[in-house]
Design an enzyme around this catalytic site. Structure first.
Site, mmCIF file in Angstrom:
data_model
loop_
_atom_site.group_PDB
_atom_site.id
_atom_site.type_symbol
_atom_site.label_atom_id
_atom_site.label_comp_id
_atom_site.label_asym_id
_atom_site.label_seq_id
_atom_site.Cartn_x
_atom_site.Cartn_y
_atom_site.Cartn_z
ATOM 1 C CE LYS A 226 -3.627 68.573 -59.717
ATOM 2 N NZ LYS A 226 -2.383 69.232 -59.245
ATOM 3 C CG PHE A 227 -13.560 70.783 -56.598
ATOM 4 C CD1 PHE A 227 -13.542 71.135 -55.261
ATOM 5 C CD2 PHE A 227 -14.784 70.585 -57.217
ATOM 6 C CE1 PHE A 227 -14.721 71.296 -54.553
ATOM 7 C CE2 PHE A 227 -15.961 70.746 -56.519
ATOM 8 C CZ PHE A 227 -15.929 71.105 -55.185
ATOM 9 C CE1 TYR B 262 -18.791 66.440 -53.434
ATOM 10 C CE2 TYR B 262 -17.333 67.307 -55.120
ATOM 11 C CZ TYR B 262 -18.456 67.428 -54.327
ATOM 12 O OH TYR B 262 -19.240 68.554 -54.422
ATOM 13 C CG HIS C 264 -21.456 79.247 -59.091
ATOM 14 N ND1 HIS C 264 -20.725 79.352 -57.924
ATOM 15 C CD2 HIS C 264 -21.658 77.912 -59.281
ATOM 16 C CE1 HIS C 264 -20.485 78.153 -57.438
ATOM 17 N NE2 HIS C 264 -21.044 77.262 -58.227
ATOM 18 C CD GLN D 122 -15.521 68.878 -51.192
ATOM 19 O OE1 GLN D 122 -16.635 69.370 -51.120
ATOM 20 N NE2 GLN D 122 -15.322 67.569 -51.129
#
Length: 824
Positions: free
Chosen positions: A435-436, A440, A655, A714
């Site tokens: 879904k992320f 875009y 990350h 986002q």
């Protein structure tokens, strides 16, 4: 106090067997123009030969050595079996957890405290049998240092700094809190892991922490070579040089004529077993000599991975590393209590320098989402007003104007809003990377993504270039904010690099505030399913052969040659939480044989990216061209062995969330000072709630962390997403001004900006260790904080290196006192 060699003082050899250097064939007279004093000559070798990396400088055998392969295979199989579960595969069965070790130790200590009243000898025997940490086998070096040094402080060479802040010094015996046998085993394993990383960094011309190298030199049979990874500027930067580097006299993309390019070496290129090999003739045959360039041996790489995988689940080593990390956290809290006011006072003494006026680099940001949603909306509306009749898309062979594209969606400029655009991550994207990725697509339409945020489309990426240049203009206006934007190369066709370079050169997409990284999405399975690639080697050829061609013969790819001078390195991106159906080992298919539709594992991508990059770097270094580094996404989700591969091969990572549950790896990342670009707002929407993010914990322990935005489109709302990231982190975690400036300084050190630029931003001595490398007038980081970080790192390195040295020394009498504070 023992003396230690300073950085840059030892000139020595690699700790591994190096392949022959670059040489040129006498049959290629063009080579002389490219290599100057380093001509290429032929050297006969077999394709696939690699340097021997198997010899450690000293004996680092441990009790696990014969079991590494079995342990690693068990972990990999468990990783595959548990890939469907949300729990991570590094949460191992309770065979030797830290809690059991702690409980056992506490029981023994309670028993000792009860029995000592009745029989004092029991205490002595217990100390000899279990807590024999610093007695018979302890360090001769400690003995030499210990007498008369503990009360005089740690650093004789910087008496002024010593008086500036308060330290906590741990003296006496049993300072590490584990049995000496466990300390020795842990120290040997940690040192071995650091040597593994050092050899891969040396092999690929990437940087390695100079402080860590200096301590490893004490254990090496031959001194490790001190290398300069950046070309020094022709004129050194003076101490009084301005904070802002001088402006460029002309645009760097001028003079793109092939005649102005360096000469052709006349070398041939061919990929063999997934790695590009260089030959002395343009069209090599079976008997053509190969130009030997170093690259990692696959068999040794797999063996090294197995060693590290076995190391990270060893119970005593986990306990040791966990204790050291807890100690580092507590020590930092004590440092803050004692010195916070002094750090603040030091910052206030510096004129015209505060958090807003120091350099900050967004070390992890994707170009396709580097603008915020309001910026993209305004740009789309502006394009609809000014370029409504421009042909921007081809649908089923029919050209469409911008007006026709929006009419097909039944939309006008008036209808568009931020909510209509629908590019912002929301609560529905948590643990849903699919879904992320859909975010875009503006308004949920992939055609708008292709038109506005792609470099390769009907209009040659014109709109995308314009919006990127607007973002660059905002960065230049802010003066102190910089970014390393990621552009994508997919590996589907050989001309992707040339198209990307032409996009940058033709549209003059360049800014002194921006550097590029090239990200390679791990999407081979998608391309193979669609029939776009025959095997994995074809993907590797599409990615790396154009780079070798542009290095051997720049005039054949003039735009690419210019563009590569502004590219820092490579990134590997995709959803790490996707299950991996294969384990990378010696039985894995070679790239030319990987024809199945399953995706290769993470380590497979990373190894072949690293191997080709290492070969390319040596070729480019010989020609005087810019070299590359590996900075992948790693540790956001998925199995722990991603972080193992990155520890070995990557200069920095993005990350690193999973380090919070892997104490051994976290300690190794600390000792090696591996950069970690963290994005708490991004993680908050995808994988980890903000309050659980380990960034403040990493920072307090001394890991090299920085703040980054990842995807402002986002996750952010303001025109300055990096400042938004800093402001939220400061408010939520109550960071001090010194903490914020330290994060900013780390971001510059981790970045790929040139040595000359960093000399202006951080000071001409920034490459020196400790406070000598800090200029508070430029960084606003007090020498107190830098000195604390440096001393603490030196003490941790001394603990493990001197424990290893103790095996080689004679027995020390038990009554000799010990001080663990080596001089720099």
């Amino acid at each position: 106090m023992a003396s230690y060699p300073g950085p840059g003082k030892s000139k020595a050899k690699y700790p591994f067997k190096k392949r022959a250097g670059l040489q040129a064939s006498a049959a290629a007279p063009e080579a002389r123009s490219g290599l100057g004093a380093s001509p290429l000559q032929s050297a006969r070798s077999l394709p696939g030969n690699a340097p021997c990396l198997k010899h450690f400088p000293l004996d680092l055998r441990t009790s696990m050595d014969g079991k590494c392969k079995e342990i690693a295979e068990e972990l990999f199989s468990r990783s595959l079996a548990e890939s469907e579960l949300r729990s991570a595969p590094y949460e191992f069965p309770e065979e030797s957890p830290i809690e059991q070790l702690e409980e056992r130790r506490q029981r023994l200590e309670r028993q000792i405290s009860q029995d000592v009243k009745l029989e004092p000898d029991i205490l002595l025997r217990a100390k000899q049998d279990f807590l024999k940490t610093d007695s018979d086998s302890d360090l001769q070096l400690y003995k030499e240092q210990g007498e008369g040094q503990g009360d005089r402080g740690l650093w004789e060479r910087d008496v002024v700094l010593e008086r500036e802040f308060q330290r906590v010094i741990i003296s006496g015996e049993e300072k590490c809190g584990v049995p000496f046998t466990d300390l020795l085993d842990a120290a040997k394993s940690v040192v071995r892991a650091l040597f593994i990383r050092e050899k891969y960094m040396a092999l690929s011309l990437q940087s390695f922490c100079p402080t860590t190298r200096r301590y490893l030199q004490q254990l090496a049979e031959k001194p490790l070579e001190t290398r300069t990874y950046e070309q020094s500027p022709d004129t050194p930067v003076s101490a009084d040089a301005p904070v802002h580097p001088p402006a460029l006299e002309q645009h760097p993309y001028e003079h793109c004529e092939p005649s102005a390019m360096p000469g052709d070496l006349g070398l041939g290129l061919r990929m063999v077993r997934g790695v590009v090999h260089v030959y002395t003739r343009r069209d090599p045959d079976e008997h053509c000599p190969e130009v030997e360039l170093p690259y990692p041996d696959l068999q040794e790489f797999v063996a090294d991975v197995n060693v590290l995988m076995a190391l990270i689940i060893n119970g005593p080593i986990k306990s040791f590393c966990y204790r050291r990390l807890q100690y580092l956290s507590s020590k930092f809290q004590m440092h803050v209590l004692l010195n916070e006011m002094k750090e603040l006072a030091a910052q206030k003494k510096v004129p015209h320098r505060d958090f807003y006026n120091i350099r900050k680099v967004d070390t992890h940001i994707h170009a396709s989402s580097c603008m915020n949603q309001k910026h993209l909306l305004r740009f789309i509306k502006r394009a609809m007003k000014r370029h409504l009749e421009e042909i921007v898309h081809v649908e089923q062979g029919r050209e469409q104007t911008l007006r026709e594209v929006f009419e097909s969606m039944n939309l006008t400029a008036y209808d568009l809003s931020v909510d209509t655009l629908d590019v912002h991550a929301d609560r529905n994207t948590f643990h849903r990377f699919d879904k992320f990725n859909a975010k875009y697509n503006p308004i949920g339409e992939s055609v708008l993504r292709e038109i506005f945020i792609k470099t390769d489309n009907k209009i040659s990426g014109k709109y995308f270039a314009h919006i990127i240049k607007e973002v660059m203009a905002d960065l230049e206006e802010s003066k102190y904010q910089n970014a390393e934007l990621r552009l994508s190369i997919y590996g589907r066709s050989r001309d992707e690099w040339d198209k990307l370079a032409r996009w940058a050169v033709n549209h003059k997409v360049h800014s002194p505030n921006v550097r590029w990284l090239v990200q390679v999405p791990r999407l081979f399975d998608v391309y193979r399913t669609k029939g776009q690639l025959a095997n994995f080697q074809e993907m590797l050829e599409n990615i790396f052969l154009p780079l070798f061609e542009a290095t051997v013969h720049p005039a054949s790819h003039p735009e690419l040659h210019l563009f590569l001078e502004h590219v820092d390195g490579f990134d590997s991106v995709d959803d790490e939480s996707k299950p991996e159906n294969h384990v990378f080992n010696l039985e894995s298919p070679l790239p030319e044989a990987w024809v199945e539709e399953d995706n290769p594992p993470y380590a497979y991508y990373l190894y072949y990216t690293f191997a080709n990059m290492a070969m390319l770097n040596h070729l480019r270094r010989q020609r005087g061209f810019h070299t590359f580094v590996l900075r992948p996404h790693c540790g956001e989700a998925g199995p722990i062995h991603h972080l193992v591969s990155a520890f070995m091969l990557a200069e920095n990572i993005s990350h690193g969330l999973l380090l919070r549950k892997a104490p051994v790896l976290q300690y190794l990342y600390y000792l090696a000072q591996i950069g970690i670009a963290m994005s708490p707002l991004s993680n908050n929407s995808l994988f980890l709630s903000y309050h659980r993010n380990p960034l403040p914990e990493y920072l307090s322990r001394g890991l090299m962390v920085s703040l980054s935005t990842d995807d402002p489109l986002q996750f952010h709302f303001t025109k300055e997403p990096l400042m938004e990231e800093y402001s939220i982190a400061t408010q939520v975690w109550k960071l001090s001004s010194c903490d914020m400036c330290e994060l900013a300084r780390n971001s510059v050190l981790m970045s790929g900006f040139s040595h000359k630029v960093k000399s202006h931003w951080l000071g001409p001595n920034y490459t020196k260790e400790g406070p000598e490398g800090n200029d508070i007038r430029r960084t606003n980081v007090p020498d107190i904080r830098v000195g604390y970080r440096y001393e603490t790192l030196c003490q941790e390195l001394a603990l493990i290196t001197q424990a290893v040295q103790s095996e080689m020394l004679e027995t020390i009498p038990e009554e000799v006192g010990i001080v663990m504070s080596p001089g720099p």
